[in-house]
Every structure is written in C-alpha cells, then in structure tokens.
Design an enzyme around this catalytic site. Structure first.
Site, short mmCIF file in Angstrom:
data_model
loop_
_atom_site.label_atom_id
_atom_site.label_comp_id
_atom_site.label_asym_id
_atom_site.label_seq_id
_atom_site.Cartn_x
_atom_site.Cartn_y
_atom_site.Cartn_z
N THR A 1 0.82 -1.21 0.00
CA THR A 1 0.00 0.00 0.00
C THR A 1 0.86 1.26 0.00
O THR A 1 0.56 2.23 -0.70
CB THR A 1 -0.91 0.02 1.24
N THR A 2 1.94 1.25 0.79
CA THR A 2 2.82 2.41 0.89
C THR A 2 3.44 2.77 -0.45
O THR A 2 3.82 3.93 -0.68
CB THR A 2 3.90 2.14 1.95
N TYR B 1 -13.43 -4.34 1.10
CA TYR B 1 -14.67 -3.78 0.55
C TYR B 1 -15.87 -4.73 0.62
O TYR B 1 -16.92 -4.34 1.11
CB TYR B 1 -14.48 -3.29 -0.91
N TYR C 1 -2.04 -10.24 5.80
CA TYR C 1 -2.01 -8.83 6.21
C TYR C 1 -3.40 -8.44 6.69
O TYR C 1 -4.36 -8.43 5.92
CB TYR C 1 -1.57 -7.97 5.02
N ARG D 1 -8.33 -0.34 6.58
CA ARG D 1 -8.41 -0.24 5.11
C ARG D 1 -9.39 -1.24 4.51
O ARG D 1 -9.99 -0.97 3.48
CB ARG D 1 -7.02 -0.47 4.50
N LYS E 1 1.02 -10.02 9.13
CA LYS E 1 1.28 -8.62 9.46
C LYS E 1 0.01 -8.10 10.12
O LYS E 1 -1.02 -7.95 9.47
CB LYS E 1 1.61 -7.82 8.20
N ILE F 1 6.78 -4.86 9.94
CA ILE F 1 6.88 -4.34 8.57
C ILE F 1 6.50 -2.87 8.70
O ILE F 1 5.36 -2.53 8.96
CB ILE F 1 5.96 -5.09 7.60
#
Length: 291
Positions: free
Chosen positions: A46-47, A109, A135, A140, A164, A206
């Site tokens: 994402t970063t 979503y 993750y 999010r 994560k 992370i």
C-alpha cells in the site's frame, strides 16, 4: 522463516515531477535500507501506491529493486485483492523470481465472513509458489481477521507462515501471539505498536517509518527481540512523535515528506493521494532537523 524476523520496510515508490517512476531515487532508497540494518524489503504494498501503478510500472519497480538489492536482503512482494479467482490467476501467472514471500491483504470492501477469509487464503496459498504472509488491516479493509481465524490458518495451511497484524489493538495482538504456533510469525503492521508487540512475543515489524530512520528502528526491534526493554523504549520514545506525524494526513504523504527532507526522493504523490499540507511538512521537517 528466520529471514522475516526483525525489521522489514514497506518501500514507497518515488516519482519524478512528471509522476513517472524515479528509478535513481528508488535505487538510492534501497541502498539506504541495506546499509542501515534493515532485515528485509516489502515491495509494491500500500505504501508504494501500487494501486496507481500500471503493470509496466510495477515490473519496473520490481526489477529495479531486485537488481539494486542484488540478493543482499530477502524480498517480499505485495499481492492481494478481493476477487479470489483473479488473485489466484495472478499468482499462478506472475514471475516471482527474486522474491522470498508474498504479502497478501485480507479481502477488502466486500467484507467476507471469517469462513470466507479462511477459504480465500486457502485458495491463495494453494496458488502461490512462495510462502504467504497474511495482512490484517481493518482500517483499510473494513473487516477484521480475528485471532481465531489466523490461528486456524496457521495450523491448517502450511504455506502461510505469518501475519502482518495492523488492527492497532495490542490486546488482539497479544491474543494472537498466545494462540498461534511458536514458529508462526506475528509481525507488527503498526509502527506505534512495534515494540510492545515484539516484547509480547511478536517477531518484529513491517514498517513505514523504518525507511526514514532505518538504523534506529532496526536497532529498536533488535533490542526488543533480545528482551532489552529499557534500551529499546528509549529509541521508541525518540521515534514515536514522527510516527504520529507521518500518518496524520495518510500514508505515504507523511513518509514521502520525511524522505524528501532526507534527500532520498522528491515529494510527489499520485492522485487521489496528495502531498501533506504545508503545516504538516513544516512539523515533519522540524522533527528531522532535531532528531
């Protein structure tokens, strides 16, 4: 998987002023991590603003990092989605040569049930030629992968080696650590909770802030893994104000401001993300100057 114990960093994608990928800056960023004690690199998460990159740009980013790293650090590739069939096809068809593991976010979503999350990752693990790290980031995805579900995955799906955990909940993190097998990696995905999670039995982080202060963050995590809490917390409290700053207007706006201040990239993002406000940039720059 001892390669993923310690400090991993979720790399940004540097952009030129015309918003093309800044390859020299990416190479410089990788070298900065290698030289300052980071244990592994996470690519196209994402970063990295990966949702705004074309297929060709993703290949460029991957190949640039692989070449510059030159086998020095383990590499993890981000590959997730909320269409299980499409993700399975992607994993089967992608060239993952040069990568040591896959980081796969819980489906977002469409808010699956815990059983749906389990079945999704069962399919992902079967398709992946590399070990998979889950993750969990409810902020999010809008759904929380509960400790019981992760424990079930850890015990029933051998190709999944860790998680994560970024729910931002230390109680949930501790429950998770208490449930999973000893060799299953519980990795912090929240920079502010990195040290508490590590001291509670987690395997490191992370990190986003880690690429801004790689030597300090990697040292803090190492001390935490050694149980040296007093020394580790000195570093934690030194770094902590920057964590609040870099996430206050979203990621990676804050970390790109910090990295730009350090001369590692230009402060450019792609829409719908925008630069940090002038006020926040000033606060981050001031923090770096006085660090």
């Amino acid at each position: 998987m001892d390669a993923f114990i310690g400090t991993g960093v979720a790399l940004i994608t540097p952009f030129n002023d015309d918003l093309t990928v800044d390859v020299p800056a990416l190479e410089k960023l990788v070298e900065e991590q290698v030289q300052n004690g980071i244990d592994y690199l996470v690519v196209l998460g994402t970063t990295a603003e990966s949702t705004t990159l074309t297929y060709e740009e993703k290949e460029l980013v991957k190949n640039t990092i692989i070449a510059r790293n030159n086998g020095r650090l383990p590499l993890v590739i981000g590959a997730g989605g909320n269409n299980t069939t499409a993700l399975v096809d992607e994993l089967k068809s992608s060239d993952l040569e040069g990568f040591d593991a896959v980081l796969s976010v819980s489906p977002y979503y469409n808010k699956p049930t815990q059983e749906g999350i389990f079945q999704h990752f069962k399919a992902v693990a079967a398709a992946s030629p590399k070990p998979v790290i889950l993750y969990n980031v409810p902020g999010r995805t809008s759904s929380n992968m509960l400790p019981g579900t992760v424990n079930r995955i850890a015990r029933e799906i051998p190709n999944i080696i860790g998680v994560k955990e970024a729910a931002g909940d230390i109680v949930q993190a501790m429950e998770l650590i208490s449930l999973v097998p000893e060799d299953f990696l519980v990795i912090s995905g929240d920079d502010m909770l990195t040290l508490p999670m590590t001291l509670a039995g987690g395997k490191g982080v992370i990190s986003v802030i880690g690429q801004g202060f790689p030597a300090e963050v990697s040292r803090m995590v190492k001390l935490g893994l050694e149980g040296k809490s007093k020394e580790a917390y000195k570093l934690h409290y030194k770094i902590a104000p920057s964590v609040n700053l870099i996430f206050s207007e979203g990621n990676p706006a804050g970390i790109k401001t910090l990295l730009a201040k350090n001369g590692l990239c230009k402060n450019n993002l792609r829409l719908p993300l925008i630069k940090a406000t002038t006020g926040l940039q000033e606060k981050i720059n001031n923090f770096v100057e006085n660090f």
